[in-house]
Design a protein around this motif. Structure first.
Motif, mmCIF file in Angstrom:
data_model
loop_
_atom_site.group_PDB
_atom_site.id
_atom_site.type_symbol
_atom_site.label_atom_id
_atom_site.label_comp_id
_atom_site.label_asym_id
_atom_site.label_seq_id
_atom_site.Cartn_x
_atom_site.Cartn_y
_atom_site.Cartn_z
ATOM 1 N N TYR A 16 15.401 -50.410 -91.987
ATOM 2 C CA TYR A 16 16.787 -50.898 -92.068
ATOM 3 C C TYR A 16 17.660 -49.935 -93.076
ATOM 4 O O TYR A 16 18.705 -49.248 -92.683
ATOM 5 C CB TYR A 16 17.007 -52.105 -92.421
ATOM 6 N N LEU A 17 16.963 -49.519 -93.979
ATOM 7 C CA LEU A 17 17.463 -48.577 -95.023
ATOM 8 C C LEU A 17 17.824 -47.035 -94.532
ATOM 9 O O LEU A 17 18.610 -46.482 -94.780
ATOM 10 C CB LEU A 17 16.873 -48.735 -96.329
ATOM 11 N N ARG A 18 16.825 -46.715 -93.618
ATOM 12 C CA ARG A 18 16.978 -45.358 -93.213
ATOM 13 C C ARG A 18 17.512 -45.017 -91.917
ATOM 14 O O ARG A 18 18.332 -44.431 -91.720
ATOM 15 C CB ARG A 18 15.283 -44.922 -92.829
ATOM 16 N N GLY A 19 17.461 -46.188 -91.010
ATOM 17 C CA GLY A 19 18.086 -45.825 -89.824
ATOM 18 C C GLY A 19 19.224 -47.174 -89.464
ATOM 19 O O GLY A 19 19.988 -47.052 -88.252
ATOM 20 N N GLY A 20 19.399 -47.932 -90.200
ATOM 21 C CA GLY A 20 20.522 -48.979 -89.900
ATOM 22 C C GLY A 20 19.946 -50.009 -89.189
ATOM 23 O O GLY A 20 18.876 -50.282 -88.935
ATOM 24 N N VAL A 21 20.755 -50.968 -88.510
ATOM 25 C CA VAL A 21 20.550 -52.273 -87.718
ATOM 26 C C VAL A 21 19.969 -51.738 -86.751
ATOM 27 O O VAL A 21 18.883 -52.634 -86.244
ATOM 28 C CB VAL A 21 21.967 -52.954 -87.613
ATOM 29 N N LEU A 22 20.310 -50.824 -86.031
ATOM 30 C CA LEU A 22 19.469 -50.774 -84.567
ATOM 31 C C LEU A 22 18.052 -50.349 -84.633
ATOM 32 O O LEU A 22 17.364 -50.882 -83.948
ATOM 33 C CB LEU A 22 20.210 -49.377 -83.926
ATOM 34 N N LEU A 23 17.601 -49.457 -85.594
ATOM 35 C CA LEU A 23 16.245 -49.209 -85.874
ATOM 36 C C LEU A 23 15.648 -50.572 -86.236
ATOM 37 O O LEU A 23 14.689 -50.545 -85.716
ATOM 38 C CB LEU A 23 16.161 -48.215 -86.890
ATOM 39 N N ALA A 24 16.081 -51.044 -87.058
ATOM 40 C CA ALA A 24 15.489 -52.479 -87.524
ATOM 41 C C ALA A 24 15.310 -53.410 -86.442
ATOM 42 O O ALA A 24 14.173 -54.132 -86.340
ATOM 43 C CB ALA A 24 16.238 -53.190 -88.891
ATOM 44 N N TRP A 25 16.634 -53.489 -85.773
ATOM 45 C CA TRP A 25 16.244 -54.606 -84.459
ATOM 46 C C TRP A 25 15.360 -53.868 -83.619
ATOM 47 O O TRP A 25 14.548 -55.066 -83.020
ATOM 48 C CB TRP A 25 17.625 -54.423 -83.772
ATOM 49 N N TRP A 26 14.988 -52.807 -83.153
ATOM 50 C CA TRP A 26 14.140 -52.278 -82.408
ATOM 51 C C TRP A 26 12.875 -52.485 -82.887
ATOM 52 O O TRP A 26 12.001 -52.796 -82.196
ATOM 53 C CB TRP A 26 14.419 -50.823 -81.776
ATOM 54 N N TRP A 27 12.745 -52.318 -84.132
ATOM 55 C CA TRP A 27 11.320 -52.715 -84.732
ATOM 56 C C TRP A 27 11.019 -54.181 -84.648
ATOM 57 O O TRP A 27 9.838 -54.582 -84.053
ATOM 58 C CB TRP A 27 11.191 -52.337 -86.279
ATOM 59 N N GLY A 28 11.928 -55.006 -84.717
ATOM 60 C CA GLY A 28 11.567 -56.401 -84.968
ATOM 61 C C GLY A 28 11.552 -56.705 -83.334
ATOM 62 O O GLY A 28 10.655 -57.643 -83.198
ATOM 63 N N LEU A 29 12.053 -56.066 -82.092
ATOM 64 C CA LEU A 29 12.099 -56.596 -81.158
ATOM 65 C C LEU A 29 10.528 -56.013 -80.286
ATOM 66 O O LEU A 29 9.812 -57.007 -79.825
ATOM 67 C CB LEU A 29 12.935 -55.727 -79.898
ATOM 68 N N LEU A 30 9.933 -54.813 -80.851
ATOM 69 C CA LEU A 30 8.747 -54.444 -80.675
ATOM 70 C C LEU A 30 7.804 -55.364 -81.201
ATOM 71 O O LEU A 30 6.751 -55.792 -80.654
ATOM 72 C CB LEU A 30 8.465 -52.920 -81.122
ATOM 73 N N LEU A 31 7.749 -55.770 -82.583
ATOM 74 C CA LEU A 31 6.732 -56.678 -83.272
ATOM 75 C C LEU A 31 6.665 -58.118 -82.534
ATOM 76 O O LEU A 31 5.693 -58.689 -82.454
ATOM 77 C CB LEU A 31 7.382 -56.684 -84.698
ATOM 78 N N GLN A 32 7.841 -58.459 -82.178
ATOM 79 C CA GLN A 32 8.003 -59.869 -81.519
ATOM 80 C C GLN A 32 7.900 -59.976 -79.794
ATOM 81 O O GLN A 32 7.302 -60.976 -79.346
ATOM 82 C CB GLN A 32 9.498 -60.711 -81.695
ATOM 83 N N SER A 33 7.511 -58.770 -79.491
ATOM 84 C CA SER A 33 7.281 -58.650 -77.918
ATOM 85 C C SER A 33 5.752 -59.044 -77.779
ATOM 86 O O SER A 33 5.456 -59.435 -76.489
ATOM 87 C CB SER A 33 7.837 -57.405 -77.245
ATOM 88 N N ARG A 34 5.208 -59.004 -78.578
ATOM 89 C CA ARG A 34 3.707 -59.266 -78.404
ATOM 90 C C ARG A 34 3.368 -60.878 -77.848
ATOM 91 O O ARG A 34 2.396 -60.928 -77.472
ATOM 92 C CB ARG A 34 2.736 -59.090 -79.646
ATOM 93 N N HIS A 35 4.564 -61.615 -78.166
ATOM 94 C CA HIS A 35 4.361 -63.180 -77.689
ATOM 95 C C HIS A 35 4.720 -63.129 -76.428
ATOM 96 O O HIS A 35 4.859 -64.260 -75.831
ATOM 97 C CB HIS A 35 5.279 -64.007 -78.712
ATOM 98 N N LEU A 36 5.293 -62.163 -75.662
ATOM 99 C CA LEU A 36 5.917 -62.334 -74.380
ATOM 100 C C LEU A 36 4.883 -62.944 -73.395
ATOM 101 O O LEU A 36 5.473 -63.669 -72.667
ATOM 102 C CB LEU A 36 6.453 -61.147 -74.029
ATOM 103 N N TRP A 37 3.773 -62.463 -73.654
ATOM 104 C CA TRP A 37 2.571 -62.540 -72.477
ATOM 105 C C TRP A 37 2.158 -64.088 -72.666
ATOM 106 O O TRP A 37 1.835 -64.641 -71.532
ATOM 107 C CB TRP A 37 1.281 -61.616 -72.508
ATOM 108 N N THR A 38 2.498 -64.714 -73.716
ATOM 109 C CA THR A 38 1.960 -65.922 -73.956
ATOM 110 C C THR A 38 3.147 -66.923 -73.124
ATOM 111 O O THR A 38 2.761 -68.114 -72.886
ATOM 112 C CB THR A 38 1.788 -66.415 -75.417
ATOM 113 N N LEU A 39 4.331 -66.488 -73.311
ATOM 114 C CA LEU A 39 5.401 -67.188 -72.561
ATOM 115 C C LEU A 39 5.634 -67.344 -70.950
ATOM 116 O O LEU A 39 5.865 -68.006 -70.280
ATOM 117 C CB LEU A 39 6.913 -66.783 -72.981
ATOM 118 N N LEU A 40 4.564 -66.274 -70.398
ATOM 119 C CA LEU A 40 5.041 -65.929 -68.822
ATOM 120 C C LEU A 40 3.770 -66.860 -68.316
ATOM 121 O O LEU A 40 2.814 -67.132 -68.557
ATOM 122 C CB LEU A 40 4.514 -64.423 -68.489
#
Length: 68
Positions: free
Chosen positions: A44-68
């Motif tokens: 967040y400090l280096r790249g702003g909200v977009l980079l932190a959002w992308w990191w969070g999305l990748l981190l939380q996407s590991r749960h996607l397969w359990t939802l399907l």
């Protein structure tokens, strides 16, 4: 404070569980929570909200397969 809040939530969850969590598992979860929180704040400090959002999305996407 962001990292400490994540650790606080993890400790509250472990105390609320009916069976005690093994010490090694709790230590590993705490270390990973601190590392992930620190990386998120760093991104967040280096790249702003977009980079932190992308990191969070990748981190939380590991749960996607359990939802399907």
């Amino acid at each position: 404070m962001t990292v400490l809040f994540g650790v606080f939530v993890l400790v509250i969850k472990s105390h609320a569980s009916p069976s005690p969590m093994p010490t090694g598992l709790l230590a590993g979860l705490l270390v990973s929570r601190v590392a992930m929180g620190s990386l998120s704040v760093y991104f967040y400090l280096r790249g702003g909200v977009l980079l932190a959002w992308w990191w969070g999305l990748l981190l939380q996407s590991r749960h996607l397969w359990t939802l399907l």
